[in-house]
Design an enzyme around this catalytic site. Sequence first.
Site, PDB file in Angstrom:
ATOM      1  CE  LYS A 290      -3.792  -2.184   2.363  1.00  0.00           C
ATOM      2  NZ  LYS A 290      -5.025  -2.186   3.247  1.00  0.00           N
TER       3      LYS A 290
ATOM      4  CE1 TYR B 182      -9.084  -3.776   0.157  1.00  0.00           C
ATOM      5  CE2 TYR B 182      -8.542  -1.695  -0.922  1.00  0.00           C
ATOM      6  CZ  TYR B 182      -8.233  -2.796  -0.108  1.00  0.00           C
ATOM      7  OH  TYR B 182      -6.922  -2.880   0.523  1.00  0.00           O
TER       8      TYR B 182
ATOM      9  CG  ASN C 257      -3.819  -2.494   6.901  1.00  0.00           C
ATOM     10  OD1 ASN C 257      -3.371  -2.087   5.647  1.00  0.00           O
ATOM     11  ND2 ASN C 257      -4.692  -3.326   7.022  1.00  0.00           N
TER      12      ASN C 257
ATOM     13  CG  HIS D 176      -4.918  -6.786  -0.193  1.00  0.00           C
ATOM     14  ND1 HIS D 176      -6.098  -7.108   0.280  1.00  0.00           N
ATOM     15  CD2 HIS D 176      -4.735  -7.760  -1.482  1.00  0.00           C
ATOM     16  CE1 HIS D 176      -6.822  -7.897  -0.546  1.00  0.00           C
ATOM     17  NE2 HIS D 176      -6.244  -8.339  -1.384  1.00  0.00           N
TER      18      HIS D 176
ATOM     19  CD  GLU E  63      -7.633  -9.898  -3.852  1.00  0.00           C
ATOM     20  OE1 GLU E  63      -8.587  -9.601  -3.031  1.00  0.00           O
ATOM     21  OE2 GLU E  63      -6.616 -10.264  -3.344  1.00  0.00           O
TER      22      GLU E  63
HETATM   23  P1  GDP Z   1      -7.692  -7.388   5.567  1.00  0.00           P
HETATM   24  O1  GDP Z   1      -8.161  -8.508   4.263  1.00  0.00           O
HETATM   25  O2  GDP Z   1      -6.810  -7.737   6.620  1.00  0.00           O
HETATM   26  O3  GDP Z   1      -6.885  -6.425   4.639  1.00  0.00           O
HETATM   27  O4  GDP Z   1      -8.832  -6.767   5.990  1.00  0.00           O
HETATM   28  P2  GDP Z   1     -10.326  -6.395   5.352  1.00  0.00           P
HETATM   29  O5  GDP Z   1     -10.493  -7.312   4.124  1.00  0.00           O
HETATM   30  O6  GDP Z   1     -11.351  -6.821   6.258  1.00  0.00           O
HETATM   31  O7  GDP Z   1     -10.402  -5.035   5.073  1.00  0.00           O
HETATM   32  C1  GDP Z   1      -9.768  -4.520   3.987  1.00  0.00           C
HETATM   33  C2  GDP Z   1      -9.020  -3.188   4.184  1.00  0.00           C
HETATM   34  O8  GDP Z   1      -9.994  -2.194   4.776  1.00  0.00           O
HETATM   35  C3  GDP Z   1      -8.174  -3.145   5.496  1.00  0.00           C
HETATM   36  O9  GDP Z   1      -6.632  -3.813   5.151  1.00  0.00           O
HETATM   37  C4  GDP Z   1      -8.102  -1.846   5.944  1.00  0.00           C
HETATM   38  O10 GDP Z   1      -7.128  -1.166   4.976  1.00  0.00           O
HETATM   39  C5  GDP Z   1      -9.372  -1.332   5.601  1.00  0.00           C
HETATM   40  N1  GDP Z   1     -10.156  -1.573   7.019  1.00  0.00           N
HETATM   41  C6  GDP Z   1     -10.913  -2.702   7.272  1.00  0.00           C
HETATM   42  N2  GDP Z   1     -11.560  -2.249   8.343  1.00  0.00           N
HETATM   43  C7  GDP Z   1     -11.378  -1.161   8.689  1.00  0.00           C
HETATM   44  C8  GDP Z   1     -11.793  -0.355   9.771  1.00  0.00           C
HETATM   45  O11 GDP Z   1     -12.530  -0.741  10.699  1.00  0.00           O
HETATM   46  N3  GDP Z   1     -11.432   1.031   9.963  1.00  0.00           N
HETATM   47  C9  GDP Z   1     -10.749   1.401   8.698  1.00  0.00           C
HETATM   48  N4  GDP Z   1     -10.551   2.758   8.658  1.00  0.00           N
HETATM   49  N5  GDP Z   1     -10.270   0.933   7.914  1.00  0.00           N
HETATM   50  C10 GDP Z   1     -10.748  -0.531   7.682  1.00  0.00           C
HETATM   51 MG    MG Z   2      -9.360  -8.613   3.028  1.00  0.00          MG
END
Ligand code: GDP
Ligand code: MG
Length: 139
Positions: free
Chosen positions: A9, A49, A119, A122, A133
């Site tokens: 990222k 996403y 974070n 991805h 993807e």
């Molecule tokens: P990942 O698969 O661990 O990356 O997590 P997810 O698929 O649940 O979410 C995708 C991305 O959205 C995450 O890597 C974060 O950058 C963002 N994200 C997810 N949950 C949150 C949240 O509760 N707050 C914020 N600000 N960003 C989030």
């Molecule tokens: Mg994810």
Amino acid sequence: MEKTLIILKPDAVAKGLENDIVQKYEKAGLRMIRREELVATAATLKQHYSAHVQKGFYPSLEKFMSSGKIVAIIFEGNNAVATARKVTGSTDPMKAEKGTIRNEFGDMKLADDDRIMKNLVHASATKEEAEKEIKLWFG
Ligand code: GDP
Ligand code: MG
């Protein structure tokens, strides 16, 4: 051989962490087979996403993900998807397990209602997600 998609990222690229992060995946037995630097468009991010597009944090996520250069990488190896997720660590860097990428290099920026989860990477969560993807980012 199983494949998975990793995206460095904008925060990871800006911090110059590409080599350190790639090494973490390589030490876990994964091999980089494709690499592409780009700036993501809103349209591609909405597809990437698609599971999150309706959520409250999505606008800030899209803004962050298109704010600078990213690097999309395909890694290959045994159980590549699960292996990469383990090395990546939990979504929230504050909760990520010790030694994971998100634990070692991550931080959290909270700015009023513009909350951005920085974070670093991805990582595809399932084989199906990885296939979708890889098609999206590499055609
Ligand atoms: P990942 O698969 O661990 O990356 O997590 P997810 O698929 O649940 O979410 C995708 C991305 O959205 C995450 O890597 C974060 O950058 C963002 N994200 C997810 N949950 C949150 C949240 O509760 N707050 C914020 N600000 N960003 C989030
Ligand atoms: Mg994810």
